[in-house]
Design a protein around this motif. Structure first.
Motif, PDB file in Angstrom:
ATOM      1  N   GLN A 347      -4.572   3.802  -1.267  1.00  0.00           N
ATOM      2  CA  GLN A 347      -3.815   2.587  -1.562  1.00  0.00           C
ATOM      3  C   GLN A 347      -4.738   1.452  -1.996  1.00  0.00           C
ATOM      4  O   GLN A 347      -4.405   0.665  -2.892  1.00  0.00           O
ATOM      5  CB  GLN A 347      -2.990   2.186  -0.341  1.00  0.00           C
ATOM      6  N   THR A 348      -5.910   1.369  -1.386  1.00  0.00           N
ATOM      7  CA  THR A 348      -6.885   0.355  -1.802  1.00  0.00           C
ATOM      8  C   THR A 348      -7.350   0.613  -3.222  1.00  0.00           C
ATOM      9  O   THR A 348      -7.485  -0.312  -4.031  1.00  0.00           O
ATOM     10  CB  THR A 348      -8.096   0.362  -0.845  1.00  0.00           C
ATOM     11  N   CYS A 351      -4.855  -0.569  -5.801  1.00  0.00           N
ATOM     12  CA  CYS A 351      -4.939  -2.030  -6.004  1.00  0.00           C
ATOM     13  C   CYS A 351      -6.124  -2.389  -6.889  1.00  0.00           C
ATOM     14  O   CYS A 351      -6.016  -3.239  -7.781  1.00  0.00           O
ATOM     15  CB  CYS A 351      -5.045  -2.741  -4.664  1.00  0.00           C
ATOM     16  N   ASP A 356      -0.957  -1.743  -8.381  1.00  0.00           N
ATOM     17  CA  ASP A 356      -0.380  -2.229  -7.131  1.00  0.00           C
ATOM     18  C   ASP A 356       1.066  -1.779  -6.945  1.00  0.00           C
ATOM     19  O   ASP A 356       1.503  -1.507  -5.816  1.00  0.00           O
ATOM     20  CB  ASP A 356      -0.435  -3.763  -7.071  1.00  0.00           C
ATOM     21  N   VAL A 359       1.749   1.365  -4.841  1.00  0.00           N
ATOM     22  CA  VAL A 359       1.326   1.471  -3.442  1.00  0.00           C
ATOM     23  C   VAL A 359       2.481   1.922  -2.559  1.00  0.00           C
ATOM     24  O   VAL A 359       2.340   2.802  -1.705  1.00  0.00           O
ATOM     25  CB  VAL A 359       0.744   0.128  -2.949  1.00  0.00           C
TER      26      VAL A 359
END
Length: 480
Positions: A347-348, A351, A356, A359
């Motif tokens: 998920q990081t 981003c 994003d 996510v």
């Protein structure tokens, strides 16, 4: 007491150098970039990374005032950056376009010095950015150089093991032959010097392939020649010592070694104070802040560790031991193999890549690293991502990530010595080493008729395909 403050894991190849200014930390890498962090919380600055070199960065240095940042590279250039904006103010080329291994700036920022693999040093007038002279100082590669704190002399170290002292017109003053009998790797002066009547005295640290760190007294009496005397030979590390640095008060010296350790010594007594063992591979670079109790250590494991030396009473130190980036804690996923990524790491990464909006989808489907690596056109569609363009962007990002990790974690013999990238079309040159064809052809076209590895003349520019290596790389890629 020495404690780990944070680990910075942004480089995609080995860290080759690091340097402090009063408020910044710079790190250079084989990935051709320089990254810059603020020392308030060690978050990366908005303009970082700095990209301008065609090949790996070997050395970076700040000016004493902290206004300028220098970097030099195998591409034969020394770039001068503005430390406040990241803008390039000059790109200085070695007259013979020889690869540069080290650079240094005089304490008053009047002169810029760079050492090259052809045994020369180039000396520029820094304010005007004009070349003053380029002279041969060794038969071997110049891999170390530093100015004295008064700025009137400088020292060079070479792969043959000699240390030599020169005046600022590159006039020879004295030498210590075989100071490190297997080759010098780094040298640096302590920031202070002593004037006692008609005698001036400096302390110089040098390290080498002989696994030793040595402290020298360099002195001159009025009207007499310069002299070098050995003060201490420090032996705490069991493999070649690659880098060394003095503390701002000259009381401590720090060194990094192939044995993966960092040693901290008391200079006056020549005694070992601390041994730091946090890196997974060779420690290639060390630096000490001129104003704060920070030590930075860089390694072939692609990390930079920041340490605090002292009694632990400073409350301004960053609280987290995780990498900081734009105010958010990152799990250090860039250091891990994709197969080891957690759902949070994935998920990081989304981003960071501007994805994003995905996510929530990935979180709902519990996508971790192994799942991410297996995504294809069909499985991405099954996730319910309706936009064809978004699905395409995601798949391209995944392929780029897998290719990057394949290069970063490849066996060293699969990487081109010039670019430090995974070879696609390896060829054998006259020096017996294998290179990526495109890189070696570019090297030869650039009037470099010497070996990138040995600096000896190439007897022929003929390149022979290394089919066995190419097959080995193909097999390795298939197994990933």
């Amino acid at each position: 007491m020495v404690s780990l403050v944070c680990s910075l894991r942004h480089h995609s190849d080995e860290v080759t150098c690091c340097a402090f200014s009063p408020s910044l930390l710079a790190t250079g890498s084989g990935d051709k970039t320089i990254r810059v962090y603020g020392t308030a919380d060690f978050s990366e600055l908005p303009y970082s990374p700095l990209s301008g070199h065609g090949y790996g960065v070997h050395c970076c240095r700040f000016s004493a005032c902290g206004l300028f940042l220098l970097s030099c590279s195998t591409d034969g250039s020394c770039i001068v950056w503005r430390a406040d904006t990241g803008g390039v103010t000059a790109a200085l080329q070695h007259p013979g376009r020889s690869p540069l291994r080290v650079c240094a700036l005089a304490p008053d920022s009047s002169l810029l010095l760079a050492g090259a693999t052809d045994g020369t040093v180039a000396l520029w007038d820094f304010p005007s950015r004009t070349l003053r002279r380029c002279s041969t100082v060794s038969e071997a590669s110049v891999v170390a150089c530093c100015f004295s704190p008064c700025g009137q002399i400088f020292v060079t170290g070479c792969t043959q093991g000699d240390l030599k002292i020169w005046d600022v017109d590159i006039g020879f003053l004295c030498s210590q032959k075989d100071a490190h009998d297997l080759g010098v790797t780094c040298c640096t002066f302590a920031p202070q010097f002593i004037v006692d009547g008609s005698c001036v005295e400096f302390r110089l640290a040098s390290c080498g392939q002989d696994s030793l760190l040595k402290i020298w007294i360099v002195s001159q009496r009025e009207g007499a020649a310069y002299d070098m005397k050995l003060l201490h030979t420090l032996t705490a590390q069991s493999a070649p010592v690659l880098s060394c640095a003095f503390s701002s008060d000259g009381e401590l010296v720090v060194s990094g070694s192939v044995d993966k350790s960092v040693a901290v010594y008391n200079v006056n007594l020549g005694t070992l104070l601390h041994t730091l063992k946090q890196h997974d591979r060779y420690v290639t670079a060390v630096a000490v802040s001129p104003t704060s109790p920070w030590i930075a250590t860089g390694s072939m494991d692609r990390t930079v560790n920041v340490w605090r030396i002292g009694d632990g009473g400073d409350t301004t130190a960053p609280e987290s031991k995780e990498t900081l980036c734009q105010g958010k804690k990152l799990p250090g996923h860039s250091r891990l193999l994709l197969a080891d990524w957690s759902e949070c790491d994935v998920q990081t990464w989304l981003c960071e890549e501007g994805l994003d909006e995905l996510v929530g989808v990935f979180k709902a489907h519990n996508i971790d690293g192994p799942e991410l690596s297996q995504l294809n056109k069909e499985t991405v569609a099954e996730l319910g991502i309706e936009s064809v363009g978004l699905r395409g962007r995601l798949l391209r990002k995944i392929e780029a990530l897998k290719a990057e990790q394949s290069s970063s974690d490849a066996p060293d013999e699969f990487l081109c010595p010039i670019t430090r990238e995974l070879m696609k079309d390896p060829v054998i040159a006259a020096d017996g080493y294998s290179y990526e064809r495109e890189s070696m052809e570019s090297w030869i076209r650039g009037k470099n008729k010497t070996s990138p590895m040995t600096n000896l003349p190439l007897q022929t520019t003929l390149l022979t395909p290394n089919r066995s290596l190419r097959m080995a790389i193909t097999r390795w890629k298939s197994s990933q």
